[in-house]
Design a protein around this motif. Structure first.
Motif, PDB file in Angstrom:
ATOM      1  N   GLU A 307     -58.594-104.833  78.003  1.00 34.90           N
ATOM      2  CA  GLU A 307     -57.603-104.720  79.069  1.00 34.90           C
ATOM      3  C   GLU A 307     -58.305-104.689  80.416  1.00 34.90           C
ATOM      4  OE1 GLU A 307     -54.019-102.325  78.614  1.00 34.90           O
ATOM      5  OE2 GLU A 307     -54.909-101.550  76.777  1.00 34.90           O
ATOM      6  N   GLU A 308     -57.712-105.411  81.369  1.00 31.35           N
ATOM      7  CA  GLU A 308     -58.282-105.404  82.708  1.00 31.35           C
ATOM      8  C   GLU A 308     -58.158-104.014  83.314  1.00 31.35           C
ATOM      9  OE1 GLU A 308     -56.067-108.389  84.692  1.00 31.35           O
ATOM     10  OE2 GLU A 308     -57.343-110.017  83.991  1.00 31.35           O
ATOM     11  N   ALA A 309     -59.266-103.521  83.794  1.00 35.34           N
ATOM     12  CA  ALA A 309     -59.249-102.174  84.366  1.00 35.34           C
ATOM     13  C   ALA A 309     -58.382-102.148  85.619  1.00 35.34           C
ATOM     14  CB  ALA A 309     -60.674-101.741  84.703  1.00 35.34           C
ATOM     15  N   THR A 310     -57.556-101.146  85.722  1.00 33.60           N
ATOM     16  CA  THR A 310     -56.738-100.972  86.918  1.00 33.60           C
ATOM     17  C   THR A 310     -57.431 -99.971  87.824  1.00 33.60           C
ATOM     18  OG1 THR A 310     -54.726-101.402  85.689  1.00 33.60           O
ATOM     19  CG2 THR A 310     -54.488-100.291  87.795  1.00 33.60           C
ATOM     20  N   VAL A 311     -57.876-100.450  88.961  1.00 35.34           N
ATOM     21  CA  VAL A 311     -58.604 -99.592  89.897  1.00 35.34           C
ATOM     22  C   VAL A 311     -57.630 -99.083  90.945  1.00 35.34           C
ATOM     23  CG1 VAL A 311     -60.535 -99.450  91.501  1.00 35.34           C
ATOM     24  CG2 VAL A 311     -60.669-100.974  89.521  1.00 35.34           C
ATOM     25  N   ALA A 312     -57.413 -97.796  90.967  1.00 36.55           N
ATOM     26  CA  ALA A 312     -56.496 -97.211  91.947  1.00 36.55           C
ATOM     27  C   ALA A 312     -57.304 -96.585  93.080  1.00 36.55           C
ATOM     28  CB  ALA A 312     -55.623 -96.154  91.285  1.00 36.55           C
ATOM     29  N   PHE A 313     -56.753 -96.609  94.263  1.00 37.62           N
ATOM     30  CA  PHE A 313     -57.373 -95.903  95.384  1.00 37.62           C
ATOM     31  C   PHE A 313     -56.259 -95.404  96.287  1.00 37.62           C
ATOM     32  CE2 PHE A 313     -56.647 -99.972  97.353  1.00 37.62           C
ATOM     33  CZ  PHE A 313     -56.411 -99.683  98.682  1.00 37.62           C
ATOM     34  N   SER A 314     -56.591 -94.425  97.092  1.00 37.47           N
ATOM     35  CA  SER A 314     -55.598 -93.900  98.030  1.00 37.47           C
ATOM     36  C   SER A 314     -56.220 -93.847  99.418  1.00 37.47           C
ATOM     37  CB  SER A 314     -55.139 -92.507  97.603  1.00 37.47           C
ATOM     38  OG  SER A 314     -56.239 -91.627  97.543  1.00 37.47           O
ATOM     39  N   LEU A 315     -55.380 -94.040 100.403  1.00 31.22           N
ATOM     40  CA  LEU A 315     -55.848 -93.942 101.780  1.00 31.22           C
ATOM     41  C   LEU A 315     -55.944 -92.473 102.178  1.00 31.22           C
ATOM     42  CD1 LEU A 315     -53.614 -96.766 103.280  1.00 31.22           C
ATOM     43  CD2 LEU A 315     -56.033 -96.903 102.709  1.00 31.22           C
ATOM     44  N   PRO A 316     -56.898 -92.114 103.021  1.00 29.73           N
ATOM     45  CA  PRO A 316     -57.015 -90.708 103.437  1.00 29.73           C
ATOM     46  C   PRO A 316     -55.802 -90.298 104.261  1.00 29.73           C
ATOM     47  CG  PRO A 316     -58.478 -92.107 104.724  1.00 29.73           C
ATOM     48  CD  PRO A 316     -57.917 -92.971 103.641  1.00 29.73           C
ATOM     49  N   PRO A 317     -55.487 -88.998 104.297  1.00 26.51           N
ATOM     50  CA  PRO A 317     -54.343 -88.542 105.106  1.00 26.51           C
ATOM     51  C   PRO A 317     -54.497 -89.000 106.558  1.00 26.51           C
ATOM     52  CG  PRO A 317     -55.190 -86.766 103.736  1.00 26.51           C
ATOM     53  CD  PRO A 317     -56.172 -87.888 103.621  1.00 26.51           C
ATOM     54  N   ALA A 318     -53.387 -89.406 107.141  1.00 24.19           N
ATOM     55  CA  ALA A 318     -53.418 -89.874 108.534  1.00 24.19           C
ATOM     56  C   ALA A 318     -53.640 -88.693 109.465  1.00 24.19           C
ATOM     57  CB  ALA A 318     -52.110 -90.581 108.873  1.00 24.19           C
ATOM     58  N   ARG A 421     -68.985 -93.345  97.429  1.00 24.77           N
ATOM     59  CA  ARG A 421     -68.302 -93.605  96.153  1.00 24.77           C
ATOM     60  C   ARG A 421     -66.934 -94.236  96.402  1.00 24.77           C
ATOM     61  NH1 ARG A 421     -68.073 -89.209  91.403  1.00 24.77           N
ATOM     62  NH2 ARG A 421     -70.245 -89.871  91.376  1.00 24.77           N
ATOM     63  N   ARG A 422     -66.245 -93.756  97.438  1.00 25.89           N
ATOM     64  CA  ARG A 422     -64.931 -94.319  97.751  1.00 25.89           C
ATOM     65  C   ARG A 422     -65.057 -95.791  98.152  1.00 25.89           C
ATOM     66  NH1 ARG A 422     -61.811 -94.440 102.492  1.00 25.89           N
ATOM     67  NH2 ARG A 422     -59.640 -94.891 102.019  1.00 25.89           N
ATOM     68  N   ALA A 423     -66.149 -96.148  98.826  1.00 22.92           N
ATOM     69  CA  ALA A 423     -66.387 -97.542  99.205  1.00 22.92           C
ATOM     70  C   ALA A 423     -66.490 -98.414  97.967  1.00 22.92           C
ATOM     71  CB  ALA A 423     -67.662 -97.650 100.043  1.00 22.92           C
ATOM     72  N   ARG A 424     -67.197 -97.920  96.952  1.00 24.94           N
ATOM     73  CA  ARG A 424     -67.369 -98.717  95.723  1.00 24.94           C
ATOM     74  C   ARG A 424     -66.041 -98.826  94.965  1.00 24.94           C
ATOM     75  NH1 ARG A 424     -73.056 -99.330  93.017  1.00 24.94           N
ATOM     76  NH2 ARG A 424     -72.547-101.062  91.636  1.00 24.94           N
ATOM     77  N   THR A 425     -65.265 -97.738  94.956  1.00 25.00           N
ATOM     78  CA  THR A 425     -63.956 -97.761  94.294  1.00 25.00           C
ATOM     79  C   THR A 425     -63.038 -98.785  94.954  1.00 25.00           C
ATOM     80  OG1 THR A 425     -64.135 -95.435  93.681  1.00 25.00           O
ATOM     81  CG2 THR A 425     -61.924 -96.391  93.721  1.00 25.00           C
ATOM     82  N   LEU A 426     -63.059 -98.810  96.272  1.00 27.19           N
ATOM     83  CA  LEU A 426     -62.199 -99.737  97.005  1.00 27.19           C
ATOM     84  C   LEU A 426     -62.624-101.180  96.762  1.00 27.19           C
ATOM     85  CD1 LEU A 426     -59.791 -99.799  98.840  1.00 27.19           C
ATOM     86  CD2 LEU A 426     -61.275 -99.586 100.804  1.00 27.19           C
ATOM     87  N   LEU A 427     -63.920-101.435  96.690  1.00 25.22           N
ATOM     88  CA  LEU A 427     -64.388-102.783  96.366  1.00 25.22           C
ATOM     89  C   LEU A 427     -63.897-103.202  94.982  1.00 25.22           C
ATOM     90  CD1 LEU A 427     -68.080-102.790  97.707  1.00 25.22           C
ATOM     91  CD2 LEU A 427     -66.125-104.039  98.630  1.00 25.22           C
ATOM     92  N   GLY A 428     -63.921-102.266  94.041  1.00 22.87           N
ATOM     93  CA  GLY A 428     -63.421-102.570  92.698  1.00 22.87           C
ATOM     94  C   GLY A 428     -61.948-102.924  92.705  1.00 22.87           C
ATOM     95  N   ALA A 429     -61.184-102.244  93.556  1.00 21.82           N
ATOM     96  CA  ALA A 429     -59.755-102.534  93.658  1.00 21.82           C
ATOM     97  C   ALA A 429     -59.514-103.953  94.154  1.00 21.82           C
ATOM     98  CB  ALA A 429     -59.079-101.537  94.602  1.00 21.82           C
TER      99      ALA A 429
END
Length: 660
Positions: A307-318, A421-429
């Motif tokens: 199964e294709e991995a689903t990479v989730a990310f969230s934007l930081p609070p405004a 780490r968040r940078a790498r997660t976002l690239l994966g997304a």
């Protein structure tokens, strides 16, 4: 009509098609889907005969014609737009040229000469062919398609070389639609269309006589047009008898069924292997053991794709900011003699979620740049609110990336301290997985650069986000990930996009940009399209009524009338009663709707006023969760009141048109 028979293709060690078989019939509407890199564009090249196969064949009837609209790379010049579009009918134009040449020759011949009579016969036969092809209708067909795709009458005599890349793709699409091939292959046809053109081409393709195959990441477009889905994955082609939404649900069911079958098969294999091991040494069971060994060898193992991995990310609070985020006052914008905006006023408040729509060339991207502060204005004021931090993604932002850096370095440099780490997660997304993160920008494709630029921008802190066509190079999975992150974003959001399925869950207001200025609609894209359709229906009804009234006035000129009404005097009593009854039938639901809206507005405004009064008390903001709940209700009431007033005004306009 077309058969794919056991087609096989490899690029080096990588299998692209592993023996695919399927058919395309005369009126098929096929959505071709699959993750980036699964072979969608390659399959189109195979169908077009532009890609050699390692095995199998594509069989098609001799009468079948194919037409292909690629994603980009088409440009023409040297002819007017009208003449370029007419080249779609080259066979008909060739007949017309022969008629013209024969007619010129006829002028040189003696009527008594035998060649004169023969030339007349040739002209007659050729003109018969022109009549069969309805050559006299071709100019109007050309105009209809070009205007439907967003060109204007003034554009028809312009040289094609004057049009930009997006408009060049529309020229190519116009010629393709006019040729009417048996199978129309469209690769991302919506990328260069605005909402008006998108709506038009949807309606056009719904009545298209031939077959369609569409590659698109616009699920609303696919759902509207397709009745079959071909899903490409790891060299296999799966056929689904439904649109994209059907495919999404059915593919999950199929995968679950395949898992159960694989589990049952594994149990049977394990039992067989235990039998073989248990009785291998017994002569009395030798025949049975050999039989089971042969049966085991013949079993075609069921393989479950990863199964294709689903990479989730969230934007930081405004970060917190003032109530007014951005404001334009009396803004004027011109490019030379071309005026884009005059006296434009616009106020964006904290928490606004606005979709900007309008025809291509109306100034949507210009407005986004003005709001972002990267586009100069000739007059007026742009004010940024207290502690507002604006992040802006432009369509061509990828061009600013350092070509010598790799994707990971660019993302990590853009991320706040300690968020590598968040940078790498976002690239994966955005589909940068494994060693892809170490690719240099200079070797990335246009789509990869665009995704990297979007990821880089999203890593920076902001409370006002402006996105200009962010989904053009994202596949379905990446769009869903981005959409979910934006839904949870608690800042101000402004998006320029034509992707309805992406925008609808995000936008709470729609800003329409046109030559007449800017109009705000208190609802999402679906609401906006409903309002525009209602406006057009009302305009058509008013035009029909005016035409009817003008005809009636013309027919009754010179005849005295004692009637105080605006109805034509030559109507019989029965016809007059029917006309009044029909008008009353249309008025009744509109008046009922107005009454209900007025009651709803009164109720909401009363509650809204109570909350405003409560908010004047400093103790109001010390109630914890209850304060947040009441503030959310306050904002919700504000939006609902705006929407109700807009609906009431529209209904009143329709009533005025009918009573006029």
């Amino acid at each position: 009509m077309i058969t794919l028979r056991d087609i096989k293709l490899r690029f080096g060690a990588r299998p692209i098609f592993g023996g695919m078989t399927s058919t395309i019939t005369a009126r098929d509407r096929i959505g071709l889907v699959g993750s980036n890199g699964q072979g969608k564009s390659t399959l189109i090249r195979v169908l077009m005969g532009e890609q050699e196969l390692d095995g199998g064949a594509v069989e098609k009837a001799s009468y079948v014609t194919l037409g292909h609209l690629p994603q980009d790379g088409l440009a023409v010049k040297g002819r007017s737009l009208r003449d370029e579009a007419m080249t779609a009918f080259e066979n008909v134009l060739d007949i017309q040229r022969k008629v013209d040449a024969a007619s010129a020759r006829l002028q040189e011949l003696d009527p008594a000469n035998n060649e004169y009579a023969e030339t007349l016969e040739v002209i007659g036969a050729l003109e018969h062919h022109l009549q069969d092809a309805e050559a006299h209708k071709l100019p109007s067909r050309v105009e209809r398609v070009l205007l439907g795709l967003g060109f204007e009458m003034a554009d028809l005599d312009r040289d094609c070389g004057e049009f930009s890349g997006g408009w060049q793709m529309r020229i190519a699409m116009a010629k393709l639609l006019l040729r009417e091939p048996s199978l129309l292959l469209l690769d991302e046809p919506t990328n260069h269309l605005d909402l008006d053109s998108l709506t038009w081409i949807e309606q056009y393709l719904k009545s298209y006589e031939g077959a369609l195959m569409i590659v698109s990441h616009d699920r609303a477009f696919l759902d509207s047009l397709t009745t079959r889905t071909w899903a490409l994955s790891q060299g296999r082609l799966e056929n689904y008898n439904g649109n994209y939404s059907f495919f999404e649900k059915e593919s999950v069911l199929r995968r679950d069924a395949l898992k159960r079958s694989a589990e049952n098969q594994q149990k049977q294999i394990a039992e067989t292997e235990r039998f073989i091991e248990r009785f291998r040494a017994k002569n009395t069971k030798a025949a049975q053991v050999q039989s089971r060994i042969k049966a085991l060898e013949k079993i075609e193992r069921i393989e479950i794709e990863d199964e294709e991995a689903t990479v989730a990310f969230s934007l930081p609070p405004a970060p917190h900011c003032g109530q007014v985020v951005l404001e334009l006052q009396g803004v004027e914008k011109r490019y030379g003699d071309l005026e884009i905006y005059r006296n434009l006023d616009l106020k964006l408040e904290r928490g606004d979620r606005i979709a900007i729509v309008g025809r291509n060339g109306a100034g949507k991207s210009t407005l986004a740049r003005i709001l972002a502060g990267v586009e100069p204005i000739q007059a007026g004021v742009r004010e940024v609110g207290y502690q507002v931090q604006v992040a802006y993604f432009a369509q061509h932002q990828a061009e600013e990336l350092d070509p010598t850096s790799d994707a990971l370095s660019i993302a990590e440099a853009a991320a706040p301290q300690g968020q590598g780490r968040r940078a790498r997660t976002l690239l994966g997304a955005f589909l940068f997985t494994g060693d892809d993160v170490f690719k240099k920008v200079k070797v990335l494709s246009g789509g990869e650069k665009n995704r990297l630029a979007l990821a880089k921008m999203l890593l920076q802190p902001f409370n006002c986000l402006i996105l200009d066509e962010p989904t053009n190079h994202l596949d379905m999975r990446s769009k869903e990930v981005l959409q979910q992150a934006l839904r949870e974003f608690d800042g101000t959001l402004i998006i320029v996009s034509h992707d309805r399925s992406f925008l609808d869950p995000l936008a709470e207001k729609t800003l329409e940009i046109s030559r007449d200025g800017a109009r705000m609609f208190a609802g999402n894209i679906s609401y906006y399209l409903e309002k525009i359709a209602a406006e057009r229906e009302a305009e058509q009804a008013a035009a029909a009524q005016n035409k009817y009234a003008a005809g009636a006035k013309s027919s009754s000129q010179g005849q005295p009338s004692n009637s105080p009404t605006s109805e034509p005097s030559n109507l019989s009593p029965k016809e007059r009663r029917q006309l009044v009854a029909e008008r009353n039938r249309q008025l009744a639901p509109l008046k009922k709707k107005c009454d209900k809206l007025e009651a709803d507005i009164a109720t909401m405004e009363a509650e809204y006023g109570e909350l405003e009064t409560a908010m004047m008390d400093p103790a109001f903001f010390k109630q914890g969760a209850e304060t947040k709940e009441k503030m959310d209700r306050y904002e919700s009431l504000k939006r609902n009141i705006e929407r109700a007033y807009a609906d009431w005004e529209s209904a009143q306009e329709q009533i005025a048109g009918l009573e006029g």
